[in-house]
Design a protein around this motif. Sequence first.
Motif, PDB file in Angstrom:
ATOM      1  N   ASP A  56       0.826  -1.216   0.000  1.00 27.51           N
ATOM      2  CA  ASP A  56       0.000   0.000   0.000  1.00 27.51           C
ATOM      3  C   ASP A  56       0.857   1.262   0.000  1.00 27.51           C
ATOM      4  OD1 ASP A  56      -2.429  -1.223  -0.172  1.00 27.51           O
ATOM      5  OD2 ASP A  56      -2.897  -1.129   1.970  1.00 27.51           O
ATOM      6  N   SER A  57       2.140   1.115   0.363  1.00 28.68           N
ATOM      7  CA  SER A  57       3.028   2.281   0.369  1.00 28.68           C
ATOM      8  C   SER A  57       3.763   2.442  -0.962  1.00 28.68           C
ATOM      9  CB  SER A  57       4.051   2.153   1.507  1.00 28.68           C
ATOM     10  OG  SER A  57       4.891   1.032   1.306  1.00 28.68           O
ATOM     11  N   VAL A  58       3.409   1.605  -1.952  1.00 27.43           N
ATOM     12  CA  VAL A  58       4.013   1.689  -3.289  1.00 27.43           C
ATOM     13  C   VAL A  58       2.969   2.252  -4.253  1.00 27.43           C
ATOM     14  CG1 VAL A  58       5.094   0.413  -5.173  1.00 27.43           C
ATOM     15  CG2 VAL A  58       5.478  -0.305  -2.798  1.00 27.43           C
ATOM     16  N   LYS A  59       3.251   3.411  -4.850  1.00 27.51           N
ATOM     17  CA  LYS A  59       2.251   4.059  -5.711  1.00 27.51           C
ATOM     18  C   LYS A  59       2.043   3.326  -7.028  1.00 27.51           C
ATOM     19  CE  LYS A  59       3.046   8.753  -3.946  1.00 27.51           C
ATOM     20  NZ  LYS A  59       3.511  10.124  -4.309  1.00 27.51           N
ATOM     21  N   HIS A  60       3.131   2.980  -7.707  1.00 26.51           N
ATOM     22  CA  HIS A  60       3.032   2.391  -9.044  1.00 26.51           C
ATOM     23  C   HIS A  60       3.834   1.097  -9.117  1.00 26.51           C
ATOM     24  CE1 HIS A  60       1.266   6.164 -10.217  1.00 26.51           C
ATOM     25  NE2 HIS A  60       2.363   6.811  -9.897  1.00 26.51           N
ATOM     26  N   LYS A  61       3.186   0.065  -9.611  1.00 21.75           N
ATOM     27  CA  LYS A  61       3.846  -1.236  -9.759  1.00 21.75           C
ATOM     28  C   LYS A  61       3.810  -1.616 -11.238  1.00 21.75           C
ATOM     29  CE  LYS A  61       1.685  -2.224  -5.360  1.00 21.75           C
ATOM     30  NZ  LYS A  61       0.733  -1.089  -5.498  1.00 21.75           N
ATOM     31  N   ILE A  62       4.995  -1.776 -11.821  1.00 21.29           N
ATOM     32  CA  ILE A  62       5.114  -2.054 -13.250  1.00 21.29           C
ATOM     33  C   ILE A  62       5.883  -3.350 -13.445  1.00 21.29           C
ATOM     34  CG2 ILE A  62       6.031  -1.227 -15.455  1.00 21.29           C
ATOM     35  CD1 ILE A  62       5.768   1.621 -14.366  1.00 21.29           C
ATOM     36  N   LEU A  63       5.317  -4.269 -14.217  1.00 25.25           N
ATOM     37  CA  LEU A  63       5.981  -5.525 -14.539  1.00 25.25           C
ATOM     38  C   LEU A  63       6.712  -5.378 -15.869  1.00 25.25           C
ATOM     39  CD1 LEU A  63       3.130  -8.109 -13.746  1.00 25.25           C
ATOM     40  CD2 LEU A  63       4.737  -7.022 -12.165  1.00 25.25           C
ATOM     41  N   ILE A  64       7.923  -5.895 -15.953  1.00 24.33           N
ATOM     42  CA  ILE A  64       8.682  -5.933 -17.208  1.00 24.33           C
ATOM     43  C   ILE A  64       8.653  -7.387 -17.676  1.00 24.33           C
ATOM     44  CG2 ILE A  64      10.795  -5.283 -18.393  1.00 24.33           C
ATOM     45  CD1 ILE A  64       9.445  -2.986 -16.798  1.00 24.33           C
ATOM     46  N   LEU A  65       7.981  -7.641 -18.801  1.00 28.24           N
ATOM     47  CA  LEU A  65       7.700  -9.005 -19.233  1.00 28.24           C
ATOM     48  C   LEU A  65       8.199  -9.265 -20.645  1.00 28.24           C
ATOM     49  CD1 LEU A  65       3.918  -9.245 -18.182  1.00 28.24           C
ATOM     50  CD2 LEU A  65       5.867 -10.036 -16.850  1.00 28.24           C
ATOM     51  N   SER A  66       8.372 -10.546 -20.950  1.00 30.61           N
ATOM     52  CA  SER A  66       8.583 -11.002 -22.323  1.00 30.61           C
ATOM     53  C   SER A  66       8.471 -12.514 -22.331  1.00 30.61           C
ATOM     54  CB  SER A  66       9.944 -10.589 -22.868  1.00 30.61           C
ATOM     55  OG  SER A  66      10.090 -11.075 -24.195  1.00 30.61           O
ATOM     56  N   GLY A  67       7.846 -13.060 -23.359  1.00 31.00           N
ATOM     57  CA  GLY A  67       7.801 -14.507 -23.478  1.00 31.00           C
ATOM     58  C   GLY A  67       9.144 -15.076 -23.885  1.00 31.00           C
ATOM     59  N   LYS A  68      10.043 -14.246 -24.361  1.00 32.22           N
ATOM     60  CA  LYS A  68      11.333 -14.684 -24.904  1.00 32.22           C
ATOM     61  C   LYS A  68      12.475 -14.276 -23.995  1.00 32.22           C
ATOM     62  CE  LYS A  68      13.522 -16.573 -28.420  1.00 32.22           C
ATOM     63  NZ  LYS A  68      13.318 -18.001 -28.724  1.00 32.22           N
ATOM     64  N   ASP A 164       8.321  -9.393   3.449  1.00 31.33           N
ATOM     65  CA  ASP A 164       9.333  -9.214   4.486  1.00 31.33           C
ATOM     66  C   ASP A 164      10.332  -8.097   4.209  1.00 31.33           C
ATOM     67  OD1 ASP A 164       8.157 -11.324   5.801  1.00 31.33           O
ATOM     68  OD2 ASP A 164       9.545 -12.826   5.018  1.00 31.33           O
ATOM     69  N   VAL A 165      10.329  -7.559   2.987  1.00 29.75           N
ATOM     70  CA  VAL A 165      11.267  -6.473   2.674  1.00 29.75           C
ATOM     71  C   VAL A 165      10.656  -5.125   3.058  1.00 29.75           C
ATOM     72  CG1 VAL A 165      12.518  -5.274   0.837  1.00 29.75           C
ATOM     73  CG2 VAL A 165      12.356  -7.767   0.803  1.00 29.75           C
ATOM     74  N   ASP A 166      11.413  -4.330   3.769  1.00 27.39           N
ATOM     75  CA  ASP A 166      10.968  -2.983   4.134  1.00 27.39           C
ATOM     76  C   ASP A 166      11.269  -2.043   2.969  1.00 27.39           C
ATOM     77  OD1 ASP A 166      10.205  -0.658   5.323  1.00 27.39           O
ATOM     78  OD2 ASP A 166      11.882  -0.555   6.729  1.00 27.39           O
ATOM     79  N   TRP A 167      10.349  -1.963   2.017  1.00 30.15           N
ATOM     80  CA  TRP A 167      10.541  -1.130   0.830  1.00 30.15           C
ATOM     81  C   TRP A 167      10.369   0.354   1.137  1.00 30.15           C
ATOM     82  CZ3 TRP A 167      12.621  -2.963  -3.484  1.00 30.15           C
ATOM     83  CH2 TRP A 167      12.522  -4.329  -3.768  1.00 30.15           C
ATOM     84  N   GLY A 168       9.658   0.665   2.202  1.00 31.56           N
ATOM     85  CA  GLY A 168       9.383   2.068   2.491  1.00 31.56           C
ATOM     86  C   GLY A 168       8.352   2.636   1.530  1.00 31.56           C
ATOM     87  N   ASP A 169       8.292   3.953   1.457  1.00 25.05           N
ATOM     88  CA  ASP A 169       7.351   4.620   0.549  1.00 25.05           C
ATOM     89  C   ASP A 169       7.993   4.760  -0.829  1.00 25.05           C
ATOM     90  OD1 ASP A 169       5.447   4.952   2.559  1.00 25.05           O
ATOM     91  OD2 ASP A 169       6.397   6.802   3.251  1.00 25.05           O
ATOM     92  N   LEU A 170       7.454   4.026  -1.798  1.00 26.47           N
ATOM     93  CA  LEU A 170       7.998   4.046  -3.153  1.00 26.47           C
ATOM     94  C   LEU A 170       7.030   4.725  -4.111  1.00 26.47           C
ATOM     95  CD1 LEU A 170       9.445   0.432  -3.704  1.00 26.47           C
ATOM     96  CD2 LEU A 170      10.683   2.502  -3.049  1.00 26.47           C
ATOM     97  N   ASP A 171       7.599   5.456  -5.052  1.00 22.35           N
ATOM     98  CA  ASP A 171       6.792   5.971  -6.156  1.00 22.35           C
ATOM     99  C   ASP A 171       6.652   4.911  -7.241  1.00 22.35           C
ATOM    100  OD1 ASP A 171       6.351   8.931  -5.492  1.00 22.35           O
ATOM    101  OD2 ASP A 171       8.508   8.705  -5.193  1.00 22.35           O
ATOM    102  N   PHE A 172       7.715   4.134  -7.459  1.00 21.90           N
ATOM    103  CA  PHE A 172       7.690   3.094  -8.483  1.00 21.90           C
ATOM    104  C   PHE A 172       8.332   1.813  -7.968  1.00 21.90           C
ATOM    105  CE2 PHE A 172       7.578   6.984 -10.978  1.00 21.90           C
ATOM    106  CZ  PHE A 172       6.619   6.695 -11.942  1.00 21.90           C
TER     107      PHE A 172
END
Length: 318
Positions: A56-68, A164-172
Amino acid sequence: MSATDIPENAPEHCPGPTTEQAGTASACQGCPNQNVCATAPKGPDPDLPFIKERMDSVKHKILILSGKGGVGKSTFTSQLGFALANDENIQVGIMDVDVCGPSIPKIMGLEGEQIHQSLSGWSAVYVQDNLGVMSIGFMLSNPDDAIIWRGPKKNGLIKQFLKDVDWGDLDFMLVDTPPGTSDEHLSIIQYLKESGIDGAVIITTPQEVALQDVRKEIDFCRKVKIPIIGVVENMSGFVCPKCKGESVIFSPTTGGAKKMAEDVKIPFLGSIPLDPRIGKACDTGVSFLDEYSDSPACKAYLDIITEIKSSLTTQGNF
């Protein structure tokens, strides 16, 4: 239980993998998933509320994907992270869920670093004050050690990275994934479902042998209802660092990523030409965008990153 919980290769009367009858019902006999379903924990995952609280403290979550594989997902993730973190007011986290081939520590200049634990959980490893990284690569005593794990152990590690990781407040938060549409992808989507995923950036190279796998990744995103921010064509040509002349290396025999994006009706974010200095930057763990700002590839990266920001703004998420 929703219909999306039932695997596509399940028998007709599948009770669902999270039900009490999973793996033991008569319909389960002969199913390739029988043993997995029978031994998996039943009911809602008790860790999901903790993951949601962290995320909830992470504003934007972006996945980097590729089938290859080998199309430059980790390279793109690293440069996107470096570019976003150039604004010291933006907090960025990179989560490497390529469990068997973690290259992010090397690319980010963090090889040999280790994870530390505090009262609030694991601490990410920082490139700079506003750019943190988490990878299984930090847990290996030898970077050449093979990670020979089955799906459940991979899934457990991904859960730890989120819970378990303390990511803190993230924009991305940028999630670098392995090629394919399997365990790691299903896990990250399941765990982030409640807190939301802004979308996926899909990486490909121009040739048809890559595009045919990338089309599967696009189909995967649609089936699991992940928005597609757009597709990036990597290694679209070779740019000579001296004369700036460009040569085609991987011939786009079927029109390349732009034609594919038009065919499947998803945004085309742009093409990034090859520059040998990209590999040099990754090997030495520095930002290609900062070191070689004169390169046409640098301009292509920055234009694509602008497109990604614009897409999030259009969605009302930026």
